[in-house]
Design a protein around this motif. Structure first.
Motif, PDB file in Angstrom:
ATOM      1  N   UNK A  31       0.935  -1.188  -0.201  1.00 21.97           N
ATOM      2  CA  UNK A  31      -0.321   0.124   0.087  1.00 21.97           C
ATOM      3  C   UNK A  31       1.005   0.379   0.054  1.00 21.97           C
ATOM      4  N   UNK A  32       0.435   1.674  -0.761  1.00 23.32           N
ATOM      5  CA  UNK A  32       1.413   3.536  -0.763  1.00 23.32           C
ATOM      6  C   UNK A  32       0.765   4.728   0.232  1.00 23.32           C
ATOM      7  N   UNK A  33       0.695   4.597   1.767  1.00 19.46           N
ATOM      8  CA  UNK A  33       0.635   6.069   2.541  1.00 19.46           C
ATOM      9  C   UNK A  33      -0.420   5.071   3.212  1.00 19.46           C
ATOM     10  N   UNK A  34      -1.032   5.163   3.390  1.00 17.40           N
ATOM     11  CA  UNK A  34      -2.402   4.447   5.266  1.00 17.40           C
ATOM     12  C   UNK A  34      -3.852   5.210   4.103  1.00 17.40           C
ATOM     13  N   UNK A  35      -4.038   4.287   4.097  1.00 18.19           N
ATOM     14  CA  UNK A  35      -5.266   3.633   2.806  1.00 18.19           C
ATOM     15  C   UNK A  35      -6.489   3.599   4.020  1.00 18.19           C
ATOM     16  N   UNK A  36      -7.566   3.653   3.644  1.00 23.93           N
ATOM     17  CA  UNK A  36      -8.717   2.765   5.069  1.00 23.93           C
ATOM     18  C   UNK A  36      -8.812   1.843   5.434  1.00 23.93           C
ATOM     19  N   UNK A  37      -8.293   0.861   4.390  1.00 20.34           N
ATOM     20  CA  UNK A  37      -8.523  -0.532   4.459  1.00 20.34           C
ATOM     21  C   UNK A  37      -7.409  -0.466   5.944  1.00 20.34           C
ATOM     22  N   UNK A  38      -6.245  -0.307   5.508  1.00 23.10           N
ATOM     23  CA  UNK A  38      -4.709  -0.049   6.327  1.00 23.10           C
ATOM     24  C   UNK A  38      -5.515   0.098   7.507  1.00 23.10           C
ATOM     25  N   UNK A  39      -6.486   1.218   7.708  1.00 22.41           N
ATOM     26  CA  UNK A  39      -6.606   1.691   9.433  1.00 22.41           C
ATOM     27  C   UNK A  39      -7.709   1.030   9.739  1.00 22.41           C
ATOM     28  N   UNK A  40      -8.753  -0.018   8.865  1.00 21.79           N
ATOM     29  CA  UNK A  40      -9.250  -1.596   9.112  1.00 21.79           C
ATOM     30  C   UNK A  40      -8.553  -2.674  10.215  1.00 21.79           C
ATOM     31  N   UNK A  41      -7.353  -2.855   9.058  1.00 15.65           N
ATOM     32  CA  UNK A  41      -6.779  -3.447   9.058  1.00 15.65           C
ATOM     33  C   UNK A  41      -6.104  -3.447  11.131  1.00 15.65           C
ATOM     34  N   UNK A  42      -5.437  -2.470  10.799  1.00 11.15           N
ATOM     35  CA  UNK A  42      -5.131  -2.260  12.698  1.00 11.15           C
ATOM     36  C   UNK A  42      -6.201  -1.991  13.724  1.00 11.15           C
ATOM     37  N   UNK A  43      -7.576  -1.470  13.427  1.00 10.44           N
ATOM     38  CA  UNK A  43      -8.719  -2.603  14.657  1.00 10.44           C
ATOM     39  C   UNK A  43      -8.793  -3.740  14.129  1.00 10.44           C
ATOM     40  N   UNK A  44      -8.726  -4.440  13.718  1.00  5.90           N
ATOM     41  CA  UNK A  44      -8.290  -5.383  13.910  1.00  5.90           C
ATOM     42  C   UNK A  44      -6.982  -5.876  14.663  1.00  5.90           C
ATOM     43  N   UNK A  45      -6.189  -5.381  13.939  1.00  6.51           N
ATOM     44  CA  UNK A  45      -4.711  -5.840  14.835  1.00  6.51           C
ATOM     45  C   UNK A  45      -5.289  -5.904  16.241  1.00  6.51           C
ATOM     46  N   UNK A  46      -5.364  -4.487  16.663  1.00  2.00           N
ATOM     47  CA  UNK A  46      -5.688  -4.147  17.890  1.00  2.00           C
ATOM     48  C   UNK A  46      -6.935  -4.705  18.787  1.00  2.00           C
ATOM     49  N   UNK A  47      -7.737  -5.206  18.523  1.00  2.00           N
ATOM     50  CA  UNK A  47      -8.761  -6.585  19.401  1.00  2.00           C
ATOM     51  C   UNK A  47      -7.850  -7.701  19.331  1.00  2.00           C
ATOM     52  N   UNK A  48      -7.005  -7.976  18.956  1.00  2.00           N
ATOM     53  CA  UNK A  48      -6.251  -9.417  18.688  1.00  2.00           C
ATOM     54  C   UNK A  48      -5.576  -8.914  19.598  1.00  2.00           C
ATOM     55  N   UNK A  49      -4.759  -7.390  19.511  1.00  2.00           N
ATOM     56  CA  UNK A  49      -3.717  -7.522  20.630  1.00  2.00           C
ATOM     57  C   UNK A  49      -4.628  -7.545  22.081  1.00  2.00           C
ATOM     58  N   UNK A  50      -4.985  -6.742  22.071  1.00  2.00           N
ATOM     59  CA  UNK A  50      -6.283  -6.825  23.368  1.00  2.00           C
ATOM     60  C   UNK A  50      -6.557  -8.770  24.318  1.00  2.00           C
ATOM     61  N   UNK A  51      -7.076  -9.826  23.176  1.00  2.00           N
ATOM     62  CA  UNK A  51      -6.863 -10.473  23.593  1.00  2.00           C
ATOM     63  C   UNK A  51      -6.227 -11.337  23.869  1.00  2.00           C
TER      64      UNK A  51
END
Length: 294
Positions: A31-51
């Motif tokens: 990806x070039x830059x931070x897209x909307x999809x990359x932010x969605x993946x970041x939120x998903x990884x945040x949930x995984x990190x919480x768990x």
């Protein structure tokens, strides 16, 4: 026995965690830059990190596992990206893609993923001390990370097929002749492109280098960025192009009533790892009719 079981459980949980992180990095590395999809993946990884923090339950162990997962997932991601390109395209291309991918990966990790995970892992640990460690939370963590690990395998297989298809793209010159119109002379070229691979490719540009004798006479490009040429597996795309060349260059390269003509095609194929130029060469001797020449 209990210690061995505890260590194995810790290793298994971290394995699932790093494979999930590898999936996210693999999908964002191009990806070039931070897209909307990359932010969605970041939120998903945040949930995984919480768990992850919740099921590990100890700050020291979670920190060790997190650091190890970061290093191993970056290494695994770079390896997955590099191997198909090195095998199918070449070492130089693999080096360039690896360096570019590593830069994107580290920026995404440092600026997006790490701040989120370093906040949510301690929160998960704190929640585990308050609420205990119900087996359902571990089951949910394993289920989600197994899903991401499976998607990593699928995405890598698709990526491998795409790189393989780039290698098998073929250009075949059907016909080439000189076309005269008044005081102008054109190279009339008919050629085909065929994708002998298994994935759809997109042609974004073709650059033609035309040589008469040993002299470069014309560089001509066609840009398809607005409407790229789709090269489906096993389908043949035929194209015809007329390219004007300077008359005086044809005159000074005439030899025995004709001219040695060489073509170099640079076909630019767009894929998830960027734009890949593929070069093809063609050479022939063209007779020039005295009534049409010069």
């Amino acid at each position: 026995m209990f210690k061995i079981k505890s260590h194995l459980s810790f290793i298994l949980l971290n394995l699932f965690y790093l494979l999930s992180l590898s999936y996210i990095l693999f999908n964002n590395v191009f990806s070039r830059g931070f897209s909307e999809l990359s932010l969605i993946y970041a939120v998903l990884f945040g949930i995984i990190s919480l768990l992850y923090g919740y099921v590990i339950g100890e700050l020291k162990k979670a920190f060790i596992g997190y650091v190890a997962s970061i290093f191993l997932s970056v290494g695994l991601t770079m390896l997955l990206i590099r191997i198909p390109i090195q095998w199918n395209i070449g070492w130089v291309a693999a080096e360039l893609v690896t360096m570019w991918s590593l830069r994107n990966t580290l920026m995404y990790l440092l600026l997006v993923l790490s701040p989120i995970s370093l906040i949510l892992i301690p929160i998960g640990i704190y929640l585990s001390t308050l609420l205990g460690k119900p087996s359902q939370i571990k089951f949910i963590f394993i289920l989600i990370t197994l899903l991401f690990s499976s998607l990593l395998v699928v995405n890598y297989a698709n990526y491998n097929c795409e790189v393989y298809s780039v290698k098998l793209l073929d250009v075949d010159v059907k016909n080439v002749n000189l076309f005269f119109k008044g005081e102008h002379v054109y190279v009339n070229l008919t050629y085909s492109m065929m994708n002998r691979g298994v994935s759809v490719l997109k042609c974004s540009m073709v650059i033609y280098n035309i040589y008469l004798g040993n002299e470069l006479c014309r560089v001509y490009s066609e840009n398809f960025q607005g409407s790229m040429i789709l090269l489906n597996p096993s389908n043949i795309v035929e194209r015809n192009v007329k390219i004007e060349v300077p008359m005086f260059k044809l005159e000074r390269n005439m030899l025995h009533g004709g001219v040695n003509l060489s073509l170099t095609f640079e076909v630019y194929v767009r894929s998830r790892f960027g734009v890949t130029p593929i070069t093809y060469h063609y050479a022939t001797f063209l007779k020039v009719s005295p009534s049409l020449s010069l």
